[in-house]
Motif scaffolding. Structure first.
Motif, PDB file in Angstrom:
ATOM      1  N   ALA A 139      34.187  48.486  40.587  1.00 29.05           N
ATOM      2  CA  ALA A 139      35.254  48.985  41.482  1.00 29.05           C
ATOM      3  C   ALA A 139      34.293  50.492  42.308  1.00 29.05           C
ATOM      4  O   ALA A 139      34.629  50.641  43.693  1.00 29.05           O
ATOM      5  CB  ALA A 139      36.141  49.749  40.880  1.00 29.05           C
ATOM      6  N   ALA A 140      33.568  51.532  42.084  1.00 24.33           N
ATOM      7  CA  ALA A 140      33.218  52.116  41.969  1.00 24.33           C
ATOM      8  C   ALA A 140      32.216  51.929  43.071  1.00 24.33           C
ATOM      9  O   ALA A 140      31.739  52.788  44.285  1.00 24.33           O
ATOM     10  CB  ALA A 140      32.435  53.491  41.412  1.00 24.33           C
ATOM     11  N   SER A 141      32.032  51.043  43.016  1.00 23.63           N
ATOM     12  CA  SER A 141      30.754  50.600  44.007  1.00 23.63           C
ATOM     13  C   SER A 141      31.223  49.574  45.083  1.00 23.63           C
ATOM     14  O   SER A 141      30.320  49.627  45.887  1.00 23.63           O
ATOM     15  CB  SER A 141      29.572  49.660  43.789  1.00 23.63           C
ATOM     16  OG  SER A 141      30.203  48.212  43.208  1.00 23.63           O
ATOM     17  N   GLY A 142      32.702  50.041  45.284  1.00 29.31           N
ATOM     18  CA  GLY A 142      32.887  48.956  46.658  1.00 29.31           C
ATOM     19  C   GLY A 142      33.860  48.256  46.602  1.00 29.31           C
ATOM     20  O   GLY A 142      34.486  47.325  47.480  1.00 29.31           O
ATOM     21  N   LYS A 143      33.881  47.479  45.079  1.00 33.54           N
ATOM     22  CA  LYS A 143      34.932  46.128  45.076  1.00 33.54           C
ATOM     23  C   LYS A 143      35.693  46.373  44.419  1.00 33.54           C
ATOM     24  O   LYS A 143      36.004  46.719  42.711  1.00 33.54           O
ATOM     25  CB  LYS A 143      34.000  45.339  44.037  1.00 33.54           C
ATOM     26  CG  LYS A 143      31.822  45.384  44.932  1.00 33.54           C
ATOM     27  CD  LYS A 143      31.504  44.359  43.531  1.00 33.54           C
ATOM     28  CE  LYS A 143      30.240  43.427  43.958  1.00 33.54           C
ATOM     29  NZ  LYS A 143      29.688  43.199  43.212  1.00 33.54           N
ATOM     30  N   ASP A 144      36.843  45.950  45.126  1.00 30.60           N
ATOM     31  CA  ASP A 144      38.607  45.325  44.728  1.00 30.60           C
ATOM     32  C   ASP A 144      38.478  44.823  42.988  1.00 30.60           C
ATOM     33  O   ASP A 144      37.968  43.593  43.003  1.00 30.60           O
ATOM     34  CB  ASP A 144      39.797  45.300  45.713  1.00 30.60           C
ATOM     35  CG  ASP A 144      39.667  45.690  46.837  1.00 30.60           C
ATOM     36  OD1 ASP A 144      39.562  47.521  46.792  1.00 30.60           O
ATOM     37  OD2 ASP A 144      40.354  45.940  47.920  1.00 30.60           O
ATOM     38  N   THR A 145      38.891  45.558  41.959  1.00 30.30           N
ATOM     39  CA  THR A 145      38.778  44.840  40.484  1.00 30.30           C
ATOM     40  C   THR A 145      40.344  45.381  39.763  1.00 30.30           C
ATOM     41  O   THR A 145      40.385  46.097  39.818  1.00 30.30           O
ATOM     42  CB  THR A 145      37.396  45.751  39.780  1.00 30.30           C
ATOM     43  OG1 THR A 145      36.153  46.023  41.072  1.00 30.30           O
ATOM     44  CG2 THR A 145      37.213  45.601  38.596  1.00 30.30           C
ATOM     45  N   VAL A 146      40.077  44.253  39.314  1.00 31.45           N
ATOM     46  CA  VAL A 146      40.846  44.103  37.873  1.00 31.45           C
ATOM     47  C   VAL A 146      41.124  43.923  36.350  1.00 31.45           C
ATOM     48  O   VAL A 146      39.144  42.928  36.372  1.00 31.45           O
ATOM     49  CB  VAL A 146      42.301  42.967  38.643  1.00 31.45           C
ATOM     50  CG1 VAL A 146      42.840  42.506  37.611  1.00 31.45           C
ATOM     51  CG2 VAL A 146      42.436  43.597  40.116  1.00 31.45           C
ATOM     52  N   VAL A 147      41.173  45.215  35.702  1.00 28.39           N
ATOM     53  CA  VAL A 147      40.986  44.273  34.250  1.00 28.39           C
ATOM     54  C   VAL A 147      42.709  44.056  34.019  1.00 28.39           C
ATOM     55  O   VAL A 147      43.285  44.328  33.961  1.00 28.39           O
ATOM     56  CB  VAL A 147      40.857  46.032  33.764  1.00 28.39           C
ATOM     57  CG1 VAL A 147      40.858  45.511  32.667  1.00 28.39           C
ATOM     58  CG2 VAL A 147      39.558  46.269  34.741  1.00 28.39           C
ATOM     59  N   VAL A 148      41.914  42.277  33.074  1.00 30.20           N
ATOM     60  CA  VAL A 148      43.652  42.243  32.923  1.00 30.20           C
ATOM     61  C   VAL A 148      43.578  42.480  31.249  1.00 30.20           C
ATOM     62  O   VAL A 148      42.303  42.425  30.423  1.00 30.20           O
ATOM     63  CB  VAL A 148      42.943  40.505  32.901  1.00 30.20           C
ATOM     64  CG1 VAL A 148      43.263  40.175  34.583  1.00 30.20           C
ATOM     65  CG2 VAL A 148      41.937  40.054  32.237  1.00 30.20           C
ATOM     66  N   SER A 149      44.721  42.393  30.628  1.00 33.62           N
ATOM     67  CA  SER A 149      44.560  42.089  29.238  1.00 33.62           C
ATOM     68  C   SER A 149      46.541  41.332  29.576  1.00 33.62           C
ATOM     69  O   SER A 149      46.567  40.985  29.801  1.00 33.62           O
ATOM     70  CB  SER A 149      45.154  43.228  28.683  1.00 33.62           C
ATOM     71  OG  SER A 149      44.854  44.658  28.669  1.00 33.62           O
TER      72      SER A 149
END
Length: 249
Positions: free
Chosen positions: A69-79
Motif C-alpha cells: 500500500a505504501a508503494s502506491g497499490k490499493d491493498t486489502v487484508v482479509v480475515s
C-alpha cells in the motif's frame, strides 16, 4: 500512496459476506490473507496480486501488505469472520502507525464482517440473547494460565461462553481443563452447542451438555457455545432467555 483496508469476509460463504466487503476486495489491486481464507474468496481474485501465507506468519503477511500500500497499490487484508475479532485489524493498524506520517499509506479503515460466533449462534437457535463472553483457547499469544482465569471468571459470572480455537493437535487437552473449570460453576446438564465450519460446505452442528460435550468431535474450525444457568434446549434449538415475559411460560 495507496490505500489499505482490513476486511472481514464473514464465516465462509459468499452469502454471508457483506456487500461492502465484496466491493473492497473487488476494488483492490493487492489482496493479502491466510491461505485458507484466500481460498474462500478465490473467484474475486482474478488479475490481482495475492499475498498468501500460512499460519503463524501474520506479521510478515501484514507487513508486506502495508509495504504494498505504501508503494502506491490499493491493498486489502482479509480475515475470516470479523477482522476486528481475533483478526488482522489491530496488527495492520499498528504497523501503519509505526511508519512516519509522510510514509504511511492511506488508512481505509476496517470493514466489519459476520463473526464466527454470530454464524454459529444462528445455526444453534438463539444462545447469545443475554450477556456472553468470547474466549480463545489458543495460547499462541496468551498464556494458558490467563486463559483459564478468564474462563473461571466468566463461569462465575454466569456468562454464556463462546470458545474460539477450542482444540488442535498441539493442545488436545485444553478443552477438558475448561470443562472442569466450568463444572465448578454450573450444572453438568447446561446446554452446549458445537458448530463446525459454520457457513461452509462441511457445516455441522450438534447439541450436547457441559458434562458430555467433550465426547463430541471438536476441531480448530469448531465454535463451542456454552449456555448460562437459564439456557435451555427445546425441539432442537438452544435458547438463552433475555427475560421477556411470555404468556404460558
Amino acid at each position: 500512496m495507496g490505500k489499505i483496508v482490513v476486511v472481514g469476509i464473514g464465516p465462509g460463504s459468499f452469502e454471508d459476506m457483506t456487500p461492502r466487503a465484496r466491493h473492497a476486495i473487488e476494488s483492490a489491486q493487492v489482496v493479502a490473507g491466510y491461505k485458507t481464507y484466500i481460498g474462500l474468496i478465490e473467484p474475486l481474485l482474478e488479475g490481482k496480486e495475492v499475498i498468501g501465507t500460512g499460519m503463524t506468519q501474520e506479521v510478515d503477511r501484514c507487513r508486506a501488505a502495508v509495504e504494498a500500500a505504501a508503494s502506491g497499490k490499493d491493498t486489502v487484508v482479509v480475515s475470516s469472520g470479523d477482522s476486528g475479532v481475533y483478526g488482522m485489524a489491530g496488527l495492520v493498524l499498528e504497523l501503519v502507525l509505526q511508519l512516519p506520517k509522510e510514509q504511511r499509506p492511506e488508512w481505509g479503515g476496517v470493514v466489519a464482517g459476520v463473526s464466527a460466533v454470530n454464524a454459529a449462534a444462528s445455526i444453534l437457535g438463539a444462545p447469545l440473547m443475554h450477556d456472553f463472553a468470547v474466549i480463545s483457547l489458543s495460547d499462541w499469544m496468551t498464556p494458558w494460565e490467563l486463559i483459564k482465569k478468564r474462563a473461571a471468571l466468566a463461569g462465575e459470572g454466569d456468562f454464556v461462553i463462546a470458545l474460539y480455537n477450542p482444540k488442535s493437535r498441539h493442545r488436545p487437552d485444553y478443552i477438558f481443563e475448561i470443562q472442569k473449570i466450568l463444572l465448578q460453576h454450573r450444572s453438568p446438564d447446561t446446554p452446549v452447542g458445537i458448530v463446525t465450519s459454520a457457513s461452509r460446505a462441511k457445516e455441522q452442528a450438534v447439541l450436547s451438555d457441559l458434562g458430555h460435550f467433550t465426547e463430541e468431535e471438536i476441531g480448530m474450525f469448531s465454535m463451542v457455545i456454552i449456555g448460562n444457568s437459564n439456557t435451555y434446549v427445546q425441539d432442537g434449538y438452544m435458547i438463552t432467555p433475555r427475560g421477556y415475559k411470555i404468556a404460558g411460560k
